[in-house]
Design a protein around this motif. Structure first.
Motif, mmCIF file in Angstrom:
data_model
loop_
_atom_site.group_PDB
_atom_site.id
_atom_site.type_symbol
_atom_site.label_atom_id
_atom_site.label_comp_id
_atom_site.label_asym_id
_atom_site.label_seq_id
_atom_site.Cartn_x
_atom_site.Cartn_y
_atom_site.Cartn_z
ATOM 1 N N GLY A 66 0.811 -1.203 0.000
ATOM 2 C CA GLY A 66 0.000 0.000 0.000
ATOM 3 C C GLY A 66 0.845 1.254 0.000
ATOM 4 N N LEU A 67 0.161 2.367 0.103
ATOM 5 C CA LEU A 67 0.823 3.670 0.126
ATOM 6 C C LEU A 67 -0.092 4.668 0.813
ATOM 7 C CD1 LEU A 67 -0.768 5.560 -2.179
ATOM 8 C CD2 LEU A 67 0.519 4.109 -3.734
ATOM 9 N N TYR A 68 0.488 5.827 1.156
ATOM 10 C CA TYR A 68 -0.327 6.900 1.716
ATOM 11 C C TYR A 68 0.227 8.242 1.274
ATOM 12 C CZ TYR A 68 3.152 8.191 5.291
ATOM 13 O OH TYR A 68 4.283 8.632 5.931
ATOM 14 N N GLY A 69 -0.608 9.264 1.359
ATOM 15 C CA GLY A 69 -0.176 10.596 0.973
ATOM 16 C C GLY A 69 -1.180 11.639 1.408
ATOM 17 N N VAL A 70 -0.893 12.881 1.053
ATOM 18 C CA VAL A 70 -1.675 14.044 1.466
ATOM 19 C C VAL A 70 -2.316 14.682 0.246
ATOM 20 C CG1 VAL A 70 -1.538 16.357 2.492
ATOM 21 C CG2 VAL A 70 -0.203 14.467 3.463
ATOM 22 N N SER A 71 -3.589 15.042 0.356
ATOM 23 C CA SER A 71 -4.261 15.757 -0.730
ATOM 24 C C SER A 71 -4.545 17.185 -0.303
ATOM 25 C CB SER A 71 -5.574 15.051 -1.115
ATOM 26 O OG SER A 71 -6.490 15.054 -0.034
ATOM 27 N N LEU A 72 -4.313 18.106 -1.210
ATOM 28 C CA LEU A 72 -4.559 19.524 -0.948
ATOM 29 C C LEU A 72 -4.921 20.176 -2.272
ATOM 30 C CD1 LEU A 72 -4.526 21.794 1.169
ATOM 31 C CD2 LEU A 72 -2.109 22.153 0.614
ATOM 32 N N ALA A 73 -6.174 20.620 -2.384
ATOM 33 C CA ALA A 73 -6.678 21.203 -3.636
ATOM 34 C C ALA A 73 -6.419 20.216 -4.771
ATOM 35 C CB ALA A 73 -6.054 22.559 -3.896
ATOM 36 N N GLY A 74 -5.677 20.638 -5.835
ATOM 37 C CA GLY A 74 -5.434 19.754 -6.958
ATOM 38 C C GLY A 74 -4.112 19.020 -6.896
ATOM 39 N N ALA A 75 -3.497 18.967 -5.714
ATOM 40 C CA ALA A 75 -2.196 18.311 -5.553
ATOM 41 C C ALA A 75 -2.316 17.112 -4.624
ATOM 42 C CB ALA A 75 -1.174 19.294 -4.991
ATOM 43 N N PHE A 76 -1.562 16.070 -4.956
ATOM 44 C CA PHE A 76 -1.443 14.920 -4.064
ATOM 45 C C PHE A 76 0.036 14.699 -3.818
ATOM 46 C CE2 PHE A 76 -1.208 10.589 -2.597
ATOM 47 C CZ PHE A 76 -2.353 10.445 -1.822
ATOM 48 N N PHE A 77 0.396 14.599 -2.537
ATOM 49 C CA PHE A 77 1.788 14.442 -2.137
ATOM 50 C C PHE A 77 1.997 13.016 -1.647
ATOM 51 C CE2 PHE A 77 0.113 18.645 -1.329
ATOM 52 C CZ PHE A 77 1.033 19.493 -1.945
ATOM 53 N N GLY A 78 2.627 12.195 -2.480
ATOM 54 C CA GLY A 78 2.888 10.819 -2.090
ATOM 55 C C GLY A 78 3.957 10.775 -1.015
ATOM 56 N N ASP B 262 4.845 -6.810 -6.495
ATOM 57 C CA ASP B 262 4.004 -5.865 -7.237
ATOM 58 C C ASP B 262 2.902 -5.205 -6.402
ATOM 59 O OD1 ASP B 262 5.403 -6.237 -9.606
ATOM 60 O OD2 ASP B 262 4.060 -7.813 -10.314
ATOM 61 N N ALA B 263 2.805 -5.502 -5.113
ATOM 62 C CA ALA B 263 1.695 -4.965 -4.323
ATOM 63 C C ALA B 263 1.721 -3.436 -4.281
ATOM 64 C CB ALA B 263 1.707 -5.538 -2.914
ATOM 65 N N SER B 264 2.877 -2.831 -4.025
ATOM 66 C CA SER B 264 2.937 -1.374 -3.968
ATOM 67 C C SER B 264 2.733 -0.765 -5.356
ATOM 68 C CB SER B 264 4.270 -0.904 -3.374
ATOM 69 O OG SER B 264 5.358 -1.302 -4.193
ATOM 70 N N LYS B 265 3.181 -1.469 -6.391
ATOM 71 C CA LYS B 265 2.993 -0.974 -7.756
ATOM 72 C C LYS B 265 1.513 -0.965 -8.127
ATOM 73 C CE LYS B 265 7.471 -2.677 -9.420
ATOM 74 N NZ LYS B 265 8.158 -3.596 -10.373
ATOM 75 N N VAL B 266 0.798 -2.010 -7.741
ATOM 76 C CA VAL B 266 -0.639 -2.060 -8.008
ATOM 77 C C VAL B 266 -1.341 -0.931 -7.253
ATOM 78 C CG1 VAL B 266 -2.735 -3.412 -7.653
ATOM 79 C CG2 VAL B 266 -0.673 -4.513 -8.545
ATOM 80 N N ALA B 267 -0.926 -0.680 -6.018
ATOM 81 C CA ALA B 267 -1.514 0.420 -5.248
ATOM 82 C C ALA B 267 -1.284 1.748 -5.956
ATOM 83 C CB ALA B 267 -0.910 0.449 -3.844
ATOM 84 N N LEU B 268 -0.094 1.946 -6.523
ATOM 85 C CA LEU B 268 0.203 3.193 -7.224
ATOM 86 C C LEU B 268 -0.667 3.346 -8.470
ATOM 87 C CD1 LEU B 268 1.892 5.754 -7.472
ATOM 88 C CD2 LEU B 268 3.656 4.401 -8.653
ATOM 89 N N VAL B 269 -0.885 2.265 -9.194
ATOM 90 C CA VAL B 269 -1.756 2.318 -10.373
ATOM 91 C C VAL B 269 -3.155 2.769 -9.969
ATOM 92 C CG1 VAL B 269 -2.903 0.930 -12.140
ATOM 93 C CG2 VAL B 269 -0.450 0.626 -11.719
ATOM 94 N N HIS B 270 -3.681 2.197 -8.909
ATOM 95 C CA HIS B 270 -5.019 2.574 -8.459
ATOM 96 C C HIS B 270 -5.048 4.009 -7.933
ATOM 97 C CE1 HIS B 270 -7.525 -1.083 -8.845
ATOM 98 N NE2 HIS B 270 -6.360 -1.707 -8.816
ATOM 99 N N LEU B 271 -3.960 4.445 -7.308
ATOM 100 C CA LEU B 271 -3.897 5.841 -6.866
ATOM 101 C C LEU B 271 -3.981 6.786 -8.056
ATOM 102 C CD1 LEU B 271 -3.330 8.128 -4.787
ATOM 103 C CD2 LEU B 271 -0.894 7.793 -5.323
ATOM 104 N N VAL B 272 -3.183 6.544 -9.087
ATOM 105 C CA VAL B 272 -3.179 7.425 -10.249
ATOM 106 C C VAL B 272 -4.553 7.462 -10.905
ATOM 107 C CG1 VAL B 272 -2.221 7.760 -12.571
ATOM 108 C CG2 VAL B 272 -0.705 7.259 -10.648
ATOM 109 N N ALA B 273 -5.215 6.323 -10.973
ATOM 110 C CA ALA B 273 -6.577 6.303 -11.525
ATOM 111 C C ALA B 273 -7.501 7.193 -10.703
ATOM 112 C CB ALA B 273 -7.108 4.883 -11.577
#
Length: 244
Positions: A121-133, A142-153
């Motif tokens: 998994g992963l976590y990050g911060v959202s602020l307006a139109g920005a996301f800070f991973g 591949d677990a973290s890579k799959v999480a990143l794909v879903h985040l970008v979507a």
């Protein structure tokens, strides 16, 4: 920040808006310091690259993907010792601050599960139109890579315009991440802060998107062309390949 007043989530968000983020020297160090890299890592959301092998893994839904179901557990997993990473910059104060941001709706996690166990998994911060991973972890290939794909979507669906990775690594470069000078980053950040993004993922399964009250859109309407998919992974990949 030694000797300074205890940080609050609001102060932390103000720091992010100025291009700063906190770190600790190690997980058992109670103090934090501010970081503003000379060269900043970013992933252009319209230039996100998924290899053919990873795309197959995503489509197969090898992992059950959820959002915001165990934020603190994801943070602790990111801070835990791992092969090639004995130390961590995530200390108790970082955990306190970011779980408070999560409770306020400004920090999010993506989780990958296998046989009922949290494996990435992963976590990050959202602020307006920005996301800070902030950080990611993987206990299965591949677990973290799959999480990143879903985040970008999720970010593309929600209208985000900046995905900040803080630093560039060879791992992130394989997805299209690049380094840009601080001045260029601050210009992109300023533009992102004047552009509202929406975290559309409801807490739980990645099988769908929640309603955006601000946009009035439901599900995956608004994407160019019909959305005909049979799995969360295929849906995520189709969102990523849509052009703005």
């Amino acid at each position: 920040m030694h000797g300074s007043p205890q940080l609050t989530p609001d102060l932390l968000l103000h720091a992010y808006a100025e291009g700063l983020f906190p770190m600790a020297e190690r997980r058992d160090d109670p103090t934090l310091f501010w970081v503003s890299p000379e060269l900043r890592g970013v992933i252009p959301l319209d230039g996100f690259h998924v290899s053919q092998r990873l795309a197959r893994t995503v489509r197969q839904d090898k992992f059950a993907v959820t959002f915001d179901t165990c934020f603190a557990d994801v943070m602790r997993a990111c801070a835990a010792p791992a092969p090639g990473r004995k130390e961590s910059w995530i200390n108790d104060e970082i955990l306190r601050l970011y779980t408070a941001l999560h409770a306020a709706g400004h920090a999010h996690s993506v989780e990958c599960w296998a046989e009922g166990k949290l494996v990435g998994g992963l976590y990050g911060v959202s602020l307006a139109g920005a996301f800070f991973g902030e950080s990611m972890f993987s206990r299965a290939r591949d677990a973290s890579k799959v999480a990143l794909v879903h985040l970008v979507a999720q970010l593309k669906r929600g209208g985000f315009v900046l995905l900040d990775t803080q630093f560039l690594t060879s791992h992130l470069a394989s997805f299209g991440a690049v380094e840009i000078p601080r001045a260029a980053y601050l210009a992109r950040l300023n533009a992102a802060l004047n552009h509202q993004g929406y975290w559309l993922a409801s807490s739980g399964s990645a099988t769908g998107f929640s309603v955006s009250g601000a946009s009035g859109e439901t599900g995956l309407t608004g994407l160019a062309g019909p959305m005909v998919t049979t799995s969360p992974g295929a849906t995520a990949l189709q969102v990523i390949t849509q052009t703005s």
